[in-house]
Design a protein around this motif. Structure first.
Motif, PDB file in Angstrom:
ATOM      1  N   ASN A 152       0.729  -1.371  -0.021  1.00 12.25           N
ATOM      2  CA  ASN A 152       0.026   0.085  -0.097  1.00 12.25           C
ATOM      3  C   ASN A 152       0.898   1.202   0.009  1.00 12.25           C
ATOM      4  O   ASN A 152       0.114   2.309  -0.144  1.00 12.25           O
ATOM      5  CB  ASN A 152      -0.785  -0.078   1.114  1.00 12.25           C
ATOM      6  N   ALA A 153       2.157   1.278   0.179  1.00 14.61           N
ATOM      7  CA  ALA A 153       3.070   2.356  -0.072  1.00 14.61           C
ATOM      8  C   ALA A 153       3.158   2.739  -1.333  1.00 14.61           C
ATOM      9  O   ALA A 153       3.229   2.064  -2.432  1.00 14.61           O
ATOM     10  CB  ALA A 153       4.380   1.824   0.531  1.00 14.61           C
ATOM     11  N   HIS A 154       3.388   4.072  -1.513  1.00 15.64           N
ATOM     12  CA  HIS A 154       3.847   4.851  -2.622  1.00 15.64           C
ATOM     13  C   HIS A 154       5.203   4.657  -3.112  1.00 15.64           C
ATOM     14  O   HIS A 154       5.770   5.617  -2.956  1.00 15.64           O
ATOM     15  CB  HIS A 154       3.332   6.221  -2.528  1.00 15.64           C
ATOM     16  N   VAL A 155       5.340   3.659  -3.544  1.00 13.36           N
ATOM     17  CA  VAL A 155       6.725   3.318  -3.933  1.00 13.36           C
ATOM     18  C   VAL A 155       6.598   2.457  -5.217  1.00 13.36           C
ATOM     19  O   VAL A 155       5.984   1.904  -5.629  1.00 13.36           O
ATOM     20  CB  VAL A 155       7.552   2.494  -2.884  1.00 13.36           C
ATOM     21  N   SER A 156       7.909   2.449  -5.955  1.00 13.09           N
ATOM     22  CA  SER A 156       7.793   1.926  -7.246  1.00 13.09           C
ATOM     23  C   SER A 156       7.902   0.329  -7.299  1.00 13.09           C
ATOM     24  O   SER A 156       7.999  -0.204  -6.037  1.00 13.09           O
ATOM     25  CB  SER A 156       9.155   2.321  -8.077  1.00 13.09           C
ATOM     26  N   ALA A 157       7.505  -0.506  -8.157  1.00  9.96           N
ATOM     27  CA  ALA A 157       7.335  -1.917  -8.319  1.00  9.96           C
ATOM     28  C   ALA A 157       8.695  -2.340  -7.890  1.00  9.96           C
ATOM     29  O   ALA A 157       9.007  -3.477  -6.905  1.00  9.96           O
ATOM     30  CB  ALA A 157       7.192  -2.381  -9.421  1.00  9.96           C
ATOM     31  N   ASN A 158       9.814  -1.853  -8.089  1.00 10.84           N
ATOM     32  CA  ASN A 158      11.241  -2.458  -7.849  1.00 10.84           C
ATOM     33  C   ASN A 158      11.630  -2.189  -6.544  1.00 10.84           C
ATOM     34  O   ASN A 158      12.091  -3.235  -5.940  1.00 10.84           O
ATOM     35  CB  ASN A 158      12.296  -1.559  -8.972  1.00 10.84           C
ATOM     36  N   LEU A 159      11.380  -1.003  -6.091  1.00 11.60           N
ATOM     37  CA  LEU A 159      11.546  -0.684  -4.537  1.00 11.60           C
ATOM     38  C   LEU A 159      10.588  -1.534  -3.928  1.00 11.60           C
ATOM     39  O   LEU A 159      11.136  -2.013  -2.536  1.00 11.60           O
ATOM     40  CB  LEU A 159      11.396   0.681  -4.400  1.00 11.60           C
ATOM     41  N   ARG A 160       9.720  -1.824  -4.094  1.00 14.47           N
ATOM     42  CA  ARG A 160       8.563  -2.507  -3.200  1.00 14.47           C
ATOM     43  C   ARG A 160       8.879  -3.842  -3.320  1.00 14.47           C
ATOM     44  O   ARG A 160       8.949  -4.808  -2.238  1.00 14.47           O
ATOM     45  CB  ARG A 160       7.183  -2.633  -3.788  1.00 14.47           C
ATOM     46  N   GLN A 161       9.543  -4.304  -4.358  1.00 13.64           N
ATOM     47  CA  GLN A 161      10.205  -5.767  -4.207  1.00 13.64           C
ATOM     48  C   GLN A 161      11.401  -5.921  -3.291  1.00 13.64           C
ATOM     49  O   GLN A 161      11.411  -6.857  -2.656  1.00 13.64           O
ATOM     50  CB  GLN A 161      10.677  -6.354  -5.613  1.00 13.64           C
ATOM     51  N   ASP A 186      10.466  10.643  -4.896  1.00 19.68           N
ATOM     52  CA  ASP A 186       9.515  10.194  -3.752  1.00 19.68           C
ATOM     53  C   ASP A 186       8.668  11.212  -3.099  1.00 19.68           C
ATOM     54  O   ASP A 186       9.337  12.408  -2.794  1.00 19.68           O
ATOM     55  CB  ASP A 186      10.346   9.461  -2.812  1.00 19.68           C
ATOM     56  N   ILE A 187       7.323  11.209  -2.866  1.00 21.99           N
ATOM     57  CA  ILE A 187       6.563  11.956  -2.287  1.00 21.99           C
ATOM     58  C   ILE A 187       7.010  12.241  -0.799  1.00 21.99           C
ATOM     59  O   ILE A 187       6.677  13.340  -0.272  1.00 21.99           O
ATOM     60  CB  ILE A 187       4.880  11.578  -2.219  1.00 21.99           C
ATOM     61  N   LEU A 188       7.535  11.285  -0.138  1.00 21.54           N
ATOM     62  CA  LEU A 188       8.143  11.572   1.125  1.00 21.54           C
ATOM     63  C   LEU A 188       9.552  12.539   1.324  1.00 21.54           C
ATOM     64  O   LEU A 188       9.704  13.014   2.407  1.00 21.54           O
ATOM     65  CB  LEU A 188       8.366  10.484   1.932  1.00 21.54           C
ATOM     66  N   SER A 189      10.218  12.482   0.128  1.00 20.39           N
ATOM     67  CA  SER A 189      11.464  13.280   0.433  1.00 20.39           C
ATOM     68  C   SER A 189      11.555  14.641   0.533  1.00 20.39           C
ATOM     69  O   SER A 189      12.222  15.157   1.378  1.00 20.39           O
ATOM     70  CB  SER A 189      12.285  12.980  -1.006  1.00 20.39           C
ATOM     71  N   ASP A 190      10.378  15.286   0.160  1.00 22.16           N
ATOM     72  CA  ASP A 190      10.320  16.674   0.624  1.00 22.16           C
ATOM     73  C   ASP A 190       9.422  17.065   1.750  1.00 22.16           C
ATOM     74  O   ASP A 190       9.389  18.179   2.044  1.00 22.16           O
ATOM     75  CB  ASP A 190       9.466  17.433  -0.792  1.00 22.16           C
ATOM     76  N   MET A 230      10.327   3.696   7.260  1.00 20.33           N
ATOM     77  CA  MET A 230       8.985   3.169   7.748  1.00 20.33           C
ATOM     78  C   MET A 230       7.944   3.225   7.004  1.00 20.33           C
ATOM     79  O   MET A 230       6.931   2.559   6.660  1.00 20.33           O
ATOM     80  CB  MET A 230       8.750   3.331   9.215  1.00 20.33           C
ATOM     81  N   LEU A 231       7.479   4.573   6.498  1.00 17.56           N
ATOM     82  CA  LEU A 231       6.376   4.870   5.632  1.00 17.56           C
ATOM     83  C   LEU A 231       6.560   4.495   4.474  1.00 17.56           C
ATOM     84  O   LEU A 231       5.529   4.402   3.514  1.00 17.56           O
ATOM     85  CB  LEU A 231       6.265   6.633   5.456  1.00 17.56           C
ATOM     86  N   ARG A 232       7.498   3.898   3.859  1.00 19.07           N
ATOM     87  CA  ARG A 232       7.603   3.167   2.678  1.00 19.07           C
ATOM     88  C   ARG A 232       7.572   1.494   2.766  1.00 19.07           C
ATOM     89  O   ARG A 232       7.410   0.924   1.639  1.00 19.07           O
ATOM     90  CB  ARG A 232       9.200   3.395   1.992  1.00 19.07           C
ATOM     91  N   GLY A 233       7.091   1.156   4.119  1.00 18.62           N
ATOM     92  CA  GLY A 233       6.894  -0.144   4.077  1.00 18.62           C
ATOM     93  C   GLY A 233       7.992  -0.942   4.579  1.00 18.62           C
ATOM     94  O   GLY A 233       7.774  -2.432   5.345  1.00 18.62           O
ATOM     95  N   LEU A 234       9.255  -0.445   5.134  1.00 21.97           N
ATOM     96  CA  LEU A 234      10.441  -1.461   5.527  1.00 21.97           C
ATOM     97  C   LEU A 234       9.896  -1.567   6.996  1.00 21.97           C
ATOM     98  O   LEU A 234       9.394  -0.492   7.813  1.00 21.97           O
ATOM     99  CB  LEU A 234      11.641  -0.597   5.415  1.00 21.97           C
ATOM    100  N   GLY A 235      10.224  -2.412   7.647  1.00 20.02           N
ATOM    101  CA  GLY A 235      10.117  -3.061   8.712  1.00 20.02           C
ATOM    102  C   GLY A 235      10.621  -1.738   9.707  1.00 20.02           C
ATOM    103  O   GLY A 235      11.759  -1.637   9.419  1.00 20.02           O
ATOM    104  N   MET A 236      10.109  -1.755  11.078  1.00 22.80           N
ATOM    105  CA  MET A 236      10.469  -0.731  12.027  1.00 22.80           C
ATOM    106  C   MET A 236      12.122  -1.025  12.216  1.00 22.80           C
ATOM    107  O   MET A 236      12.937   0.047  12.373  1.00 22.80           O
ATOM    108  CB  MET A 236       9.865  -0.557  13.008  1.00 22.80           C
ATOM    109  N   ASP A 237      12.285  -2.255  12.550  1.00 26.33           N
ATOM    110  CA  ASP A 237      13.800  -2.508  12.992  1.00 26.33           C
ATOM    111  C   ASP A 237      14.716  -2.243  11.875  1.00 26.33           C
ATOM    112  O   ASP A 237      15.919  -1.680  12.200  1.00 26.33           O
ATOM    113  CB  ASP A 237      13.738  -3.736  13.587  1.00 26.33           C
ATOM    114  N   LEU A 238      14.061  -2.721  10.697  1.00 23.56           N
ATOM    115  CA  LEU A 238      15.196  -2.497   9.418  1.00 23.56           C
ATOM    116  C   LEU A 238      15.542  -1.225   9.188  1.00 23.56           C
ATOM    117  O   LEU A 238      16.421  -0.799   8.371  1.00 23.56           O
ATOM    118  CB  LEU A 238      14.530  -3.322   8.283  1.00 23.56           C
TER     119      LEU A 238
END
Length: 292
Positions: A152-161, A186-190, A230-238
Motif C-alpha cells: 500500500n506504500a507509494h513506491v515503485s514496483a522495483n523498490l517494493r520488491q 518520492d513524495i516523502l523526500s520533501d 517506515m512509511l515506505r513499508g520497511l520493517g521498523m527495526d530494518l
C-alpha cells in the motif's frame, strides 16, 4: 555443519552482573543469529553459571530457527564443554539443572551434536556479545512490525520488491541495505520532520527518537530518514538499521577521501623530489638547476 558459539561473564565473579552471548550459524542460511542477555547482580551468580545459561539460550535459538543438525557447539570454557561431553562430573545442583535442560533439548530434537573446546581467540564474537550492554535481538519475519503494508506504500514496483524481500528475512545482508535506494521524486523526500512525525504516529516517533536522540541537525535528519523508510513499508527495526548503515558507509567514504587528499597533498611534486647523488657522474641530472 551448523555451529553454536557461546560465552558468559560475571563481573565481579562471583556475585556480580552476568553477561551472556551466543552466535548460531546454520549452513542453510547466509546469516548468523546473534544474541545476548544480561542478568542483574545476585549472590548466586558466577561465571560458570553464565556460561551454561548462554549455551542454553543458544540451543533454544537454534531449535527455534529449525536447526536439525549435525551441530558443533564451541566454547572457551573447558569445564562446560567437558561436562557436556561427560568427561568432568557435574556437582553443583543449579548447574546440574541447566545441564539437564540442555540434554533434554538434544534428546527431544534428536540432534547429532558435538561439543568442542576452542581458545578464547576463536570465540571473540560470542565473548564480545556477552560484554555488550545493549540488547542484540534478532527479529523473525513473523514478529516484525511494519508501519504500513509495503503493497500500500507509494513506491515503485522495483523498490517494493526489495523492501518485501528484506522484510521476509531475519537478518538481511549488508549488500541489500546498500542496494536499497529511494525513488527519484518520492513524495516523502520533501516532507519535513514534523510532517513525517504526524504521518507516522507516536510509536514510530519514539523508536527513531530513541535510536537517534538529540535535536541537532544530523539527529533530526536521521530521525526523518528512519520515518521515511517506515512509511515506505520497511520493517521498523530494518528502517533503523538502514539509516545506521548509510551513516556508517558515509563516514567510511569520507575517511577514505580525506586519506587520499592528505596523501596527495603531502606527496612531493616531480620538480621537488630529491635528486640522486651525482658523485662519480659526469653530469647532474637536472641541468637547468646545476652547472656541469
Amino acid at each position: 555443519m551448523d555451529a553454536i558459539t557461546f560465552d558468559g561473564s560475571c563481573t565481579p565473579n562471583p556475585g556480580g552482573c552476568m553477561g551472556l552471548g551466543w552466535v548460531v550459524t546454520l549452513q542453510s542460511n547466509s546469516y548468523s543469529i546473534l544474541g545476548n542477555d544480561r542478568l542483574e547482580k545476585d549472590t548466586s551468580n558466577n561465571a560458570l553459571f553464565a556460561e551454561y545459561l548462554a549455551l542454553k539460550k543458544g540451543m533454544l535459538e537454534y531449535v527455534k530457527a529449525q536447526g536439525q543438525g549435525p551441530l558443533t557447539v564451541m566454547g572457551d570454557s573447558q569445564t562446560v564443554i567437558y561436562q557436556m561431553r561427560g568427561i568432568y562430573p557435574v556437582v553443583d545442583e543449579e548447574i546440574w539443572g541447566i545441564h539437564r535442560d540442555i540434554t533434554n533439548i538434544i534428546r527431544e530434537y534428536e540432534l547429532d551434536i558435538y561439543f568442542r573446546w576452542v581458545p578464547r581467540m576463536q570465540n571473540q564474537q560470542a565473548d564480545k556479545l556477552s560484554k555488550t550492554k545493549q540488547k542484540v535481538r534478532l527479529i523473525y519475519p513473523a514478529d516484525r512490525e511494519t508501519l504500513i503494508d509495503v503493497h500500500n506504500a507509494h513506491v515503485s514496483a522495483n523498490l517494493r520488491q526489495k523492501i518485501n524481500e528484506m522484510n521476509s528475512l531475519p537478518f538481511p545482508a549488508n549488500a541489500m541495505f546498500r542496494r536499497l535506494r529511494s525513488d527519484q521524486g518520492d513524495i516523502l523526500s520533501d516532507k519535513s520532520l514534523s510532517e513525517l512525525q504526524k504521518m507516522a504516529g507516536e510509536k514510530a516517533v519514539k523508536i527513531v527518537s530513541d535510536a537517534f536522540p538529540g535535536k541537532k541537525a544530523k539527529n533530526r535528519y536521521h530521525q526523518a530518514q528512519g520515518l521515511m523508510w517506515m512509511l515506505r513499508g520497511l520493517g521498523m527495526d530494518l528502517a533503523i538499521r538502514k539509516v545506521s548503515f548509510d551513516t556508517q558507509c558515509k563516514k567510511q567514504d569520507n575517511g577514505s577521501s580525506n586519506k587520499r587528499a592528505r596523501k596527495t597533498k603531502t606527496q612531493p611534486s616531480q620538480a621537488k623530489k630529491k635528486m640522486p647523488s651525482s658523485r662519480g657522474s659526469k653530469y647532474y641530472l637536472n641541468r637547468r638547476t646545476y652547472a656541469y
